[in-house]
Motif scaffolding. Structure first.
Motif, PDB file in Angstrom:
ATOM      1  N   ALA A 197      78.839  63.873  12.581  1.00 45.06           N
ATOM      2  CA  ALA A 197      77.577  64.599  12.735  1.00 45.06           C
ATOM      3  C   ALA A 197      76.682  63.933  13.771  1.00 45.06           C
ATOM      4  N   ILE A 198      76.716  62.602  13.814  1.00 44.01           N
ATOM      5  CA  ILE A 198      75.925  61.874  14.819  1.00 44.01           C
ATOM      6  C   ILE A 198      76.572  61.998  16.202  1.00 44.01           C
ATOM      7  N   LYS A 199      77.889  61.859  16.241  1.00 46.66           N
ATOM      8  CA  LYS A 199      78.597  61.897  17.526  1.00 46.66           C
ATOM      9  C   LYS A 199      78.425  63.250  18.219  1.00 46.66           C
ATOM     10  N   TYR A 200      78.461  64.334  17.434  1.00 47.08           N
ATOM     11  CA  TYR A 200      78.396  65.670  18.015  1.00 47.08           C
ATOM     12  C   TYR A 200      77.025  66.318  17.796  1.00 47.08           C
ATOM     13  N   ARG A 201      75.974  65.496  17.898  1.00 46.24           N
ATOM     14  CA  ARG A 201      74.608  65.991  17.778  1.00 46.24           C
ATOM     15  C   ARG A 201      74.231  66.771  19.036  1.00 46.24           C
ATOM     16  N   ASP A 202      73.240  67.617  18.893  1.00 50.01           N
ATOM     17  CA  ASP A 202      72.683  68.341  20.039  1.00 50.01           C
ATOM     18  C   ASP A 202      71.518  67.510  20.574  1.00 50.01           C
ATOM     19  N   GLN A 203      71.664  66.950  21.748  1.00 49.69           N
ATOM     20  CA  GLN A 203      70.664  66.029  22.291  1.00 49.69           C
ATOM     21  C   GLN A 203      69.411  66.722  22.783  1.00 49.69           C
ATOM     22  N   THR A 204      69.369  68.055  22.685  1.00 50.03           N
ATOM     23  CA  THR A 204      68.165  68.776  23.113  1.00 50.03           C
ATOM     24  C   THR A 204      67.152  68.915  21.982  1.00 50.03           C
ATOM     25  N   ARG A 205      67.508  68.484  20.764  1.00 54.02           N
ATOM     26  CA  ARG A 205      66.589  68.568  19.629  1.00 54.02           C
ATOM     27  C   ARG A 205      66.814  67.391  18.694  1.00 54.02           C
ATOM     28  N   ASP A 206      65.825  67.128  17.846  1.00 59.32           N
ATOM     29  CA  ASP A 206      65.960  66.049  16.866  1.00 59.32           C
ATOM     30  C   ASP A 206      67.102  66.363  15.899  1.00 59.32           C
ATOM     31  N   THR A 207      67.905  65.344  15.639  1.00 57.97           N
ATOM     32  CA  THR A 207      69.070  65.528  14.767  1.00 57.97           C
ATOM     33  C   THR A 207      68.696  65.292  13.313  1.00 57.97           C
ATOM     34  N   VAL A 208      69.030  66.274  12.475  1.00 59.14           N
ATOM     35  CA  VAL A 208      68.799  66.161  11.034  1.00 59.14           C
ATOM     36  C   VAL A 208      70.114  66.436  10.315  1.00 59.14           C
TER      37      VAL A 208
END
Length: 378
Positions: free
Chosen positions: A271-282
């Motif tokens: 989930a961390i590795k494939y986060r969307d870097q355009t928004r805060d990851t939750v």
């Protein structure tokens, strides 16, 4: 009028007896066939006249005879009203036939026993099917054991050889400095590194075997999720990821500690590795009871997966979907294998650009007693 009714009753009984699909018999107290119907005669391969000259003892398999005789004795003594057993008869051609027999006792007006009434059903096909299934299961188990042993031997030997190759490459680097600039040596070095990684993956996969039920414990899911979040907290902080533990604090699951650790950590790290870097990851982790299972949900707002394109290969080995340089396509394969080894299953919902929800169903303990290990990790 009473005589006519008596005649009708006798005829009705005769028709039921003679034309019943299953075997019916009247047997004397000494075991002689007194009356049999056509179905029983056909089933045993004898004519009725031949059967009337025999006793059931003569055509009963000797291993099944004593239990039959003992139940007949109990019937006569009045200790039981009826009995039902599976037993073997010898067909006239010598073959063994299986029957399910239900026996009761007919008494006269004074309560004295007269005849045994037996219903005899042919279950030979069913017994043969079960026997064949048992043989197939034993063969499958034997083959599985052979494959497991083969995997252990192969991975052990490969690990030894790759370790030797890595050592040799290191020696060459130290002793022959000119080789460091050689393109072929660099290709060799890269190949050895890749081979070492592959053998390491295969070794991990070979370790995943059917779980001994005695090794499964009742584990507190909330506790293990909390520990996994703590272990990955530095990475999450560095990537500005918020992880919410909404798992019910009372939910217990059947699992092995090492497997459960691996399952949770792999889902979190993905989930961390494939986060969307355009928004805060939750990342939200939650649980709920579903009959005899606990459903464990891992929800993120990351890149998402195109399930129409990759759904069938999502958990396959060496399959990747986001083209990350460090993606190996091994994590989900091992995670799914761990889940299934524990008797669970995993489902996924995902939408590209929205996020992903993995739902893992774990078995619940049959008795919900909070054992000492559920308040903390071993």
């Amino acid at each position: 009028m009473p005589d006519r009714i008596s005649v009708v009753k006798k005829q009705l009984f005769k028709n039921i007896f003679d034309f019943a699909n299953g075997g019916l018999a009247i047997v004397s107290l000494k075991g002689k066939w007194v009356k049999v119907n056509d179905s029983l005669a056909t089933y045993l391969g004898y004519s009725k006249e031949e059967l009337y000259k025999l006793s059931f003892q003569q055509i009963t398999h000797k291993k099944d005879l004593n239990i039959d005789l003992e139940n007949m004795r109990l019937l006569i003594k009045g200790e039981i009203d009826k009995y039902q057993i599976e037993k073997r008869y010898f067909h006239k051609n010598g073959n063994i036939v299986w029957a399910l027999i239900s026996v009761s006792l007919l008494r006269d007006d004074h309560g004295e026993p007269i005849y045994f009434i037996a219903q005899i059903l042919d279950i030979t096909s069913s017994k043969e099917s079960k026997s064949q299934l048992k043989i197939l299961l034993e063969l499958a188990q034997e083959q599985n054991n052979r494959l497991t042993n083969f995997a252990d031997i192969v991975t052990h030997n490969l690990k030894t050889h790759t370790s030797n190759l890595s050592t040799l490459v290191s020696f060459l680097e130290e002793e022959a400095h000119d080789l460091v600039q050689d393109e072929n040596f660099e290709l060799l070095k890269g190949s050895v590194i890749n081979l070492t990684q592959t053998v390491s993956h295969l070794t991990e996969i070979a370790k995943i075997k059917s779980v001994d039920e005695n090794k499964i414990e009742a584990l507190n899911l909330y506790t293990y999720v909390s520990q996994a979040i703590y272990n990955i907290s530095a990475i999450a902080k560095n990537k500005n990821c918020v992880i919410e533990n909404q798992v019910d604090k009372d939910h217990l699951i059947n699992a092995i500690p090492a497997y459960l650790d691996s399952i949770i950590l792999n889902f979190l790290s993905n989930a961390i590795k494939y986060r969307d870097q355009t928004r805060d990851t939750v990342i939200k982790l939650s649980s709920q009871i579903e009959n005899d299972h606990v459903a464990f949900h891992i929800e993120d707002n990351g890149l998402g997966i195109d399930l129409d394109k990759f759904g069938d290969s999502l958990f396959q080995m060496y399959k990747t979907f986001h083209y990350n340089d460090d993606a190996l396509g091994i994590g989900l394969f091992i995670t799914k294998a761990h889940i299934e080894a524990l008797g669970g299953h995993v489902k996924v919902k995902s939408e590209v650009g929205v996020g992903t929800v993995f739902s893992v169903c774990f078995k619940r303990p049959t008795t919900f007693v909070l054992e000492s290990n559920t308040s903390g990790l071993k």
